[in-house]
Write a protein that holds these residues in place. Structure first.
Motif, PDB file in Angstrom:
ATOM      1  N   LEU A  25      17.290  -8.318  -3.837  1.00  0.00           N
ATOM      2  CA  LEU A  25      16.171  -9.248  -3.803  1.00  0.00           C
ATOM      3  C   LEU A  25      15.171  -8.890  -2.708  1.00  0.00           C
ATOM      4  O   LEU A  25      13.961  -8.903  -2.932  1.00  0.00           O
ATOM      5  N   GLY A  26      15.654  -8.523  -1.552  1.00  0.00           N
ATOM      6  CA  GLY A  26      14.771  -8.160  -0.445  1.00  0.00           C
ATOM      7  C   GLY A  26      13.952  -6.907  -0.693  1.00  0.00           C
ATOM      8  O   GLY A  26      12.894  -6.716  -0.098  1.00  0.00           O
ATOM      9  N   ASP A  27      14.420  -6.038  -1.589  1.00  0.00           N
ATOM     10  CA  ASP A  27      13.700  -4.798  -1.890  1.00  0.00           C
ATOM     11  C   ASP A  27      12.542  -5.007  -2.858  1.00  0.00           C
ATOM     12  O   ASP A  27      11.713  -4.112  -3.037  1.00  0.00           O
ATOM     13  N   LEU A  28      12.467  -6.168  -3.489  1.00  0.00           N
ATOM     14  CA  LEU A  28      11.386  -6.406  -4.444  1.00  0.00           C
ATOM     15  C   LEU A  28      10.020  -6.436  -3.758  1.00  0.00           C
ATOM     16  O   LEU A  28       9.021  -6.060  -4.364  1.00  0.00           O
ATOM     17  N   ALA A  29       9.970  -6.850  -2.508  1.00  0.00           N
ATOM     18  CA  ALA A  29       8.693  -6.851  -1.785  1.00  0.00           C
ATOM     19  C   ALA A  29       8.183  -5.418  -1.620  1.00  0.00           C
ATOM     20  O   ALA A  29       6.994  -5.150  -1.826  1.00  0.00           O
ATOM     21  N   SER A  30       9.071  -4.495  -1.286  1.00  0.00           N
ATOM     22  CA  SER A  30       8.676  -3.082  -1.170  1.00  0.00           C
ATOM     23  C   SER A  30       8.252  -2.535  -2.527  1.00  0.00           C
ATOM     24  O   SER A  30       7.287  -1.780  -2.634  1.00  0.00           O
ATOM     25  N   PHE A  31       8.964  -2.921  -3.566  1.00  0.00           N
ATOM     26  CA  PHE A  31       8.637  -2.496  -4.929  1.00  0.00           C
ATOM     27  C   PHE A  31       7.222  -2.950  -5.284  1.00  0.00           C
ATOM     28  O   PHE A  31       6.426  -2.187  -5.803  1.00  0.00           O
ATOM     29  N   ALA A  32       6.905  -4.202  -4.963  1.00  0.00           N
ATOM     30  CA  ALA A  32       5.589  -4.759  -5.302  1.00  0.00           C
ATOM     31  C   ALA A  32       4.466  -4.075  -4.525  1.00  0.00           C
ATOM     32  O   ALA A  32       3.332  -4.021  -4.996  1.00  0.00           O
ATOM     33  N   CYS A  33       4.761  -3.552  -3.351  1.00  0.00           N
ATOM     34  CA  CYS A  33       3.732  -2.911  -2.524  1.00  0.00           C
ATOM     35  C   CYS A  33       3.324  -1.533  -3.028  1.00  0.00           C
ATOM     36  O   CYS A  33       2.343  -0.961  -2.544  1.00  0.00           O
ATOM     37  N   CYS A  34       4.059  -0.984  -3.972  1.00  0.00           N
ATOM     38  CA  CYS A  34       3.753   0.374  -4.452  1.00  0.00           C
ATOM     39  C   CYS A  34       2.376   0.454  -5.096  1.00  0.00           C
ATOM     40  O   CYS A  34       1.629   1.391  -4.848  1.00  0.00           O
ATOM     41  N   CYS A  35       2.043  -0.490  -5.926  1.00  0.00           N
ATOM     42  CA  CYS A  35       0.724  -0.494  -6.557  1.00  0.00           C
ATOM     43  C   CYS A  35       0.500  -1.835  -7.244  1.00  0.00           C
ATOM     44  O   CYS A  35       1.428  -2.628  -7.416  1.00  0.00           O
ATOM     45  N   ARG A  36      -0.736  -2.090  -7.612  1.00  0.00           N
ATOM     46  CA  ARG A  36      -1.108  -3.353  -8.235  1.00  0.00           C
ATOM     47  C   ARG A  36      -0.352  -3.579  -9.548  1.00  0.00           C
ATOM     48  O   ARG A  36       0.035  -4.685  -9.866  1.00  0.00           O
ATOM     49  N   TRP A  38       2.662  -2.595 -10.352  1.00  0.00           N
ATOM     50  CA  TRP A  38       4.031  -3.015 -10.093  1.00  0.00           C
ATOM     51  C   TRP A  38       4.066  -4.461  -9.602  1.00  0.00           C
ATOM     52  O   TRP A  38       4.985  -5.198  -9.904  1.00  0.00           O
ATOM     53  N   THR A  39       3.061  -4.843  -8.833  1.00  0.00           N
ATOM     54  CA  THR A  39       2.961  -6.236  -8.392  1.00  0.00           C
ATOM     55  C   THR A  39       2.804  -7.142  -9.606  1.00  0.00           C
ATOM     56  O   THR A  39       3.488  -8.177  -9.724  1.00  0.00           O
ATOM     57  N   THR A  40       1.926  -6.765 -10.515  1.00  0.00           N
ATOM     58  CA  THR A  40       1.712  -7.547 -11.734  1.00  0.00           C
ATOM     59  C   THR A  40       2.987  -7.616 -12.557  1.00  0.00           C
ATOM     60  O   THR A  40       3.321  -8.661 -13.114  1.00  0.00           O
ATOM     61  N   LEU A  41       3.701  -6.513 -12.629  1.00  0.00           N
ATOM     62  CA  LEU A  41       4.957  -6.486 -13.367  1.00  0.00           C
ATOM     63  C   LEU A  41       5.923  -7.533 -12.814  1.00  0.00           C
ATOM     64  O   LEU A  41       6.527  -8.294 -13.576  1.00  0.00           O
ATOM     65  N   LEU A  42       6.040  -7.605 -11.490  1.00  0.00           N
ATOM     66  CA  LEU A  42       6.931  -8.599 -10.887  1.00  0.00           C
ATOM     67  C   LEU A  42       6.439 -10.023 -11.121  1.00  0.00           C
ATOM     68  O   LEU A  42       7.231 -10.939 -11.304  1.00  0.00           O
ATOM     69  N   GLU A  43       5.144 -10.201 -11.107  1.00  0.00           N
ATOM     70  CA  GLU A  43       4.585 -11.544 -11.307  1.00  0.00           C
ATOM     71  C   GLU A  43       4.775 -12.041 -12.728  1.00  0.00           C
ATOM     72  O   GLU A  43       4.842 -13.238 -12.964  1.00  0.00           O
ATOM     73  N   THR A  44       4.853 -11.137 -13.684  1.00  0.00           N
ATOM     74  CA  THR A  44       4.860 -11.548 -15.090  1.00  0.00           C
ATOM     75  C   THR A  44       6.183 -11.318 -15.812  1.00  0.00           C
ATOM     76  O   THR A  44       6.353 -11.799 -16.925  1.00  0.00           O
ATOM     77  N   SER A  45       7.114 -10.612 -15.218  1.00  0.00           N
ATOM     78  CA  SER A  45       8.343 -10.240 -15.918  1.00  0.00           C
ATOM     79  C   SER A  45       9.428 -11.307 -15.784  1.00  0.00           C
ATOM     80  O   SER A  45       9.982 -11.508 -14.702  1.00  0.00           O
ATOM     81  N   GLU A  46       9.759 -11.958 -16.866  1.00  0.00           N
ATOM     82  CA  GLU A  46      10.881 -12.896 -16.867  1.00  0.00           C
ATOM     83  C   GLU A  46      12.198 -12.121 -16.770  1.00  0.00           C
ATOM     84  O   GLU A  46      13.160 -12.596 -16.174  1.00  0.00           O
ATOM     85  N   PHE A  47      12.226 -10.915 -17.324  1.00  0.00           N
ATOM     86  CA  PHE A  47      13.449 -10.107 -17.292  1.00  0.00           C
ATOM     87  C   PHE A  47      13.916  -9.860 -15.859  1.00  0.00           C
ATOM     88  O   PHE A  47      15.086 -10.045 -15.542  1.00  0.00           O
ATOM     89  N   VAL A  48      13.004  -9.433 -14.997  1.00  0.00           N
ATOM     90  CA  VAL A  48      13.365  -9.128 -13.610  1.00  0.00           C
ATOM     91  C   VAL A  48      13.962 -10.354 -12.927  1.00  0.00           C
ATOM     92  O   VAL A  48      15.021 -10.292 -12.303  1.00  0.00           O
TER      93      VAL A  48
END
Length: 135
Positions: A25-36, A38-48
């Motif tokens: 869970l803590g690594d998702l912030a780093s994942f989101a920082c990679c690019c816009r 990936w941030t959008t993917l985290l914001e919209t993905s129910e799967f994640v």
């Protein structure tokens, strides 16, 4: 590699969803920082968020009723509520009265108390229940 070149590659996004679903869970912030993207993917993905929620849920011995009754909420909202609940330092009235409690004296109580406690005689611990009326 720039995310802009990935437009139209749905398979890549599905793969990224799968990766994000298994990250800590803590690594998702780093994942989101990679690019816009990936941030959008985290914001919209129910799967994640469902994967994150189910992994967290598997660690619980008890799920508070207030969270269990959040049936129509997204997995992200359930996870957020559970994380917030983990910071509590007290029981609710419902939790206190809902369970059968097991009691035993610690060794520090001394031999006289341990002698009356069935737990120390290799028998089941004393049990008790708190009733809503205070009995």
């Amino acid at each position: 590699m720039k995310c802009e070149g990935w437009h139209g590659l749905e398979g890549v996004e599905v793969g990224l969803e799968r990766v994000a679903g298994v990250l800590a869970l803590g690594d998702l912030a780093s994942f989101a920082c990679c690019c816009r993207r990936w941030t959008t993917l985290l914001e919209t993905s129910e799967f994640v968020w469902k994967e994150q929620w189910l992994r967290r849920l598997a660690t619980y011995a008890y799920l508070p009723r207030c969270i269990a009754e959040m049936e129509t909420c997204s997995s992200r909202e359930l996870l957020r509520a559970a994380l917030q609940d983990e910071t509590r330092t007290s029981l609710t009235f419902e939790e206190l009265t809902e369970f059968l409690w097991r009691f035993r004296f610690k060794r520090a109580a001394g031999q006289s108390w341990m002698g009356v406690d069935p737990y120390w005689g290799d028998r089941p611990a004393t049990t008790g229940r708190f009733h809503p009326d205070g009995t």
